[in-house]
Design a protein around this motif. Structure first.
Motif, short mmCIF file in Angstrom:
data_model
loop_
_atom_site.label_atom_id
_atom_site.label_comp_id
_atom_site.label_asym_id
_atom_site.label_seq_id
_atom_site.Cartn_x
_atom_site.Cartn_y
_atom_site.Cartn_z
N UNK A 191 37.09 33.44 49.26
CA UNK A 191 35.97 34.29 50.09
C UNK A 191 34.14 33.22 48.74
N UNK A 192 33.88 33.35 49.83
CA UNK A 192 31.91 33.06 49.42
C UNK A 192 30.67 32.76 50.36
N UNK A 193 29.67 33.21 49.57
CA UNK A 193 28.98 33.64 50.69
C UNK A 193 28.34 32.65 52.03
N UNK A 194 28.11 31.57 51.52
CA UNK A 194 27.93 30.17 51.93
C UNK A 194 28.26 29.43 51.65
N UNK A 204 26.29 40.69 50.95
CA UNK A 204 27.70 40.04 50.26
C UNK A 204 29.50 40.76 49.73
N UNK A 205 27.57 41.48 48.79
CA UNK A 205 28.50 42.41 47.92
C UNK A 205 30.38 42.57 47.44
N UNK A 206 30.01 43.25 48.69
CA UNK A 206 31.11 44.10 48.61
C UNK A 206 32.48 43.23 48.76
N UNK A 207 32.27 41.39 49.45
CA UNK A 207 33.55 40.36 49.61
C UNK A 207 33.71 39.83 48.27
N UNK A 208 32.93 40.45 47.34
CA UNK A 208 32.70 38.98 45.99
C UNK A 208 33.88 38.46 45.42
N UNK A 213 36.23 34.96 40.76
CA UNK A 213 35.69 36.02 40.49
C UNK A 213 37.22 36.90 40.95
N UNK A 214 37.94 36.23 41.70
CA UNK A 214 39.38 36.87 42.18
C UNK A 214 40.02 37.61 41.18
N UNK A 215 40.53 36.21 40.62
CA UNK A 215 41.31 36.72 39.58
C UNK A 215 40.79 37.25 38.43
N UNK A 216 39.27 37.61 38.07
CA UNK A 216 38.66 37.97 36.65
C UNK A 216 38.98 39.70 37.44
N UNK A 242 34.76 46.44 36.87
CA UNK A 242 33.59 44.85 37.05
C UNK A 242 32.79 45.43 37.99
N UNK A 243 31.41 44.88 37.35
CA UNK A 243 30.37 45.55 38.26
C UNK A 243 29.31 44.05 38.90
N UNK A 244 28.58 44.90 39.46
CA UNK A 244 28.12 43.11 39.94
C UNK A 244 26.31 43.89 40.68
#
Length: 667
Positions: free
Chosen positions: A615-618, A606-610, A632-635, A646-648
């Motif tokens: 978008x939410x994993x579940x 899911x990391x590529x769509x974070x 996170x999209x706004x961030x 930003x990197x996760x």
């Protein structure tokens, strides 16, 4: 040496060698002539005979008594007695070694013997003449062999023409061409005969038994030469043969087998040498034919059409070469393009009107000597259909130094149609996205006002309830609870609307982000302090580990803290035990901010769509922890606009680490 059949000279009774006219003709003949009567007495010799035998007196002598001709006494007696012609070589004359032939003369009217005619020839001169005739014959064969190769690039057709040419030139009775088959032996693949005969038995030949073949030397074969030679002559049913080898594709052996059925007709060394030269020429042409065949096969397999052209004095294309595929793609007949007697094809007239300016620029580049590539539409002259072509061309020079342009052309109609469909789909998606963004912006703006009013009245209601309770009024306990629920949910709705409004402005470019110096630690400390109470309520440790000094970063003063708040809020929300660490560090020209937690973590898939909106994993997490999937999209978009990254890194069930970089400002 001429054949030793009975010549048509006057009989002896007519005062040989005949009447004055016949005598004069015989005297001037380029062939040396002697006439002998029935007793073998020399009665006439011409000028050529005196030149070969010397000026000694021979008239009236017996022929076998003439100096140098003693060895011919017995053949002469058989000739005089039985009329048996004879030939002899290497007889000593006065000035040269001679070849001699004798034949009887008959009186056509009385059918009686008229004496003997002896013909003399210079052996060395005859050999030279024979060599010249041989050389001329093989010299004539070479251009014929080249023409056979040019007539057709087909290898088998060339082989058939070559084997016939070898056979005729060498004076063979039969000729075969042998090539390696599936094994190591040479097998006859084509045949030529000088006259109609029954088909001979198949021939197979093992090159290992003939070392000379691999060395490339023609081999003359006669009975008794070797066991291998005798076996081959028996298999071919001939008396003499010659093998002329050639290379096939540089490695494999091929050979011509030339056969003669007359036991007296063996090939000479000169024959072998001349056939060797002719075989070398064939080997070159055979290799060329193979390369030409491979070229045509390759061209036939290509999806692209190849071409070569030059510009005439009027600047028009004059094609020198096109492949069949070029004709298929463009609809222009090859004859009309390449034939110099035909009018030049006005290529720009075939180009679609909307593409002619681009095509003219393409032509200008080629005339200037620069490679060029262009995709344009061409109206086919054969059926009027419009096709998209991609033409890649490179100017150069022919071997004669003439400027030429070569290249290839491809049909890209389907690609263009797919690209057009994709472009239209992209435009439709962009229009839909713009409509969605505009709708979100409008709805966000429209919802903020009523929600603000609801939140205000909810706060007023809660305050009224508290005041009533302080005044001793006995109100139902659910009144304060309901007022709190209204205020809390209104706050959440306003928070969501605020995020939607920010996202829509970021996507439309309406949100102008400043790039100013911002002290990072105060912004981080304020966020940590604001979320510490929520963290402690869950039993979490929220720790801030600042770097030394007071780093200053480049960003929007109103948004740097928002980035930190999104990350810390998420960490507190998704962590049930352990803690959260916020740390900063300075590295070169950047300042790093790391937010690390021991929460639920994120699956690798899911990391590529974070960082995608909504978008939410579940989606069950949304019900458990709350949130809209916009933070996170706004961030990510805020950091992009401020020049940050930003990197996760995360592991499911073990926590997450968000690594943010800001551009540092020198203190």
């Amino acid at each position: 040496m001429p054949p030793t059949t009975a010549p048509s000279l006057p009989p002896a009774e007519q005062n040989p060698p005949g009447a004055p006219l016949h005598r004069a003709v015989a005297e001037q003949s380029p062939v040396a002539l002697l006439h002998l009567d029935a007793d073998g007495i020399v009665t006439f010799e011409n000028r050529r005979a005196r030149a070969l035998l010397g000026d000694d007196e021979r008239l009236g002598q017996r022929f076998e008594d003439v100096a140098g001709f003693e060895a011919l006494a017995e053949p002469l007696r058989r000739l005089l007695r039985d009329g048996v012609p004879f030939e002899a070589s290497d007889i000593r004359g006065a000035h040269a070694r001679l070849r001699v032939a004798g034949a009887p003369i008959e009186d056509a009217e009385s059918n009686r013997a008229g004496g003997v005619l002896v013909l003399l020839d210079d052996s060395a001169e005859h050999a030279r003449e024979e060599a010249l005739r041989l050389q001329a014959r093989y010299d004539d064969a070479e251009p014929a062999l080249r023409n056979a190769a040019l007539a057709s690039p087909d290898g088998l057709a060339l082989l058939e023409r070559a084997v016939a040419l070898f056979g005729r030139t060498a004076g063979a009775d039969r000729a075969r061409a042998l090539l390696t088959g599936g094994g190591d032996t040479l097998v006859a693949v084509t045949l030529w005969t000088s006259r109609a005969t029954d088909l001979p038995e198949p021939i197979e030949l093992d090159p290992a038994a003939w070392p000379g073949l691999r060395a490339g030397r023609p081999l003359r074969l006669a009975p008794g030469d070797s066991a291998a030679a005798d076996a081959l002559l028996r298999a071919a049913a001939c008396t003499h043969a010659i093998l002329v080898p050639f290379r096939d594709e540089g490695e494999r052996i091929g050979a011509f087998l030339l056969e003669r059925h007359d036991a007296e007709r063996a090939w000479t060394r000169a024959d072998a040498q001349a056939l060797g030269r002719l075989g070398g020429l064939f080997e070159t042409l055979w290799a060329w034919a193979g390369a030409e065949a491979r070229y045509h096969q390759t061209v036939a397999d290509l999806e692209d059409g190849l071409f070569s052209f030059a510009y005439d004095l009027d600047g028009r294309r004059r094609y020198a070469f096109v492949t069949p595929r070029f004709e298929t793609l463009t609809g222009c007949a090859a004859e009309a393009l390449v034939d110099l007697d035909a009018p030049a094809v006005e290529w720009p007239d075939l180009v679609h009107e909307d593409d002619r300016d681009a095509f003219e620029a393409h032509e200008a580049s080629l005339r200037a000597g620069d490679p060029s590539r262009l995709v344009y539409r061409l109206r086919r002259p054969d059926d009027g259909a419009v096709r998209w072509l991609r033409e890649s061309a490179t100017p150069g020079r022919s071997p004669s130094g003439r400027p030429v342009v070569g290249g290839l052309v491809s049909d890209v109609t389907e690609q263009q149609q797919v690209s057009a469909a994709l472009r239209e789909a992209k435009r439709a998606a962009e229009r839909a996205s713009e409509a969605k963004t505009a709708f979100l912006a409008t709805m966000s703006h429209e919802l903020r006002s009523p929600l603000g009013a609801i939140r205000g009245f909810a706060e007023m209601l809660r305050e009224e309830v508290r005041e009533a309770a302080s005044a001793g009024l006995d109100l139902p306990p659910t009144v304060e609870e309901f007022a709190g629920i209204i205020a809390e949910n209104t706050e959440r709705a306003l928070h969501l609307v605020h995020h939607l409004f920010d996202l829509s402005r970021l996507e439309t470019g309406a949100l102008n982000l400043r790039r100013e110096p911002v002290r990072l630690h105060p912004a981080v400390g304020h966020v940590v302090l604001r979320h510490r109470e929520a963290a402690e309520a869950k039993g979490l440790a929220l720790r801030f580990d600042p770097a030394d000094g007071d780093p200053v970063v480049l960003g929007d003063p109103d948004r740097v803290g928002e980035v930190v708040a999104h990350l810390v809020s998420n960490a507190v929300k998704f962590t049930e035990s352990g803690g959260i660490t916020v740390a900063t560090s300075a590295e070169g020209g950047a300042v790093r901010l790391v937010v690390e937690d021991t929460g639920v973590g994120i699956a690798e898939a899911y990391l590529d769509h974070l960082f995608e909106p909504f978008s939410q994993e579940d989606y069950r997490l949304n019900r458990t922890y709350g949130g809209s999937g916009l933070g996170l999209a706004i961030t990510k978009r805020l950091l992009d606009g401020m020049g940050g990254t930003i990197h996760v890194e995360s592991e499911k069930g073990r926590g997450s680490r968000f690594d943010v970089t800001f551009e540092a400002v020198d203190a």
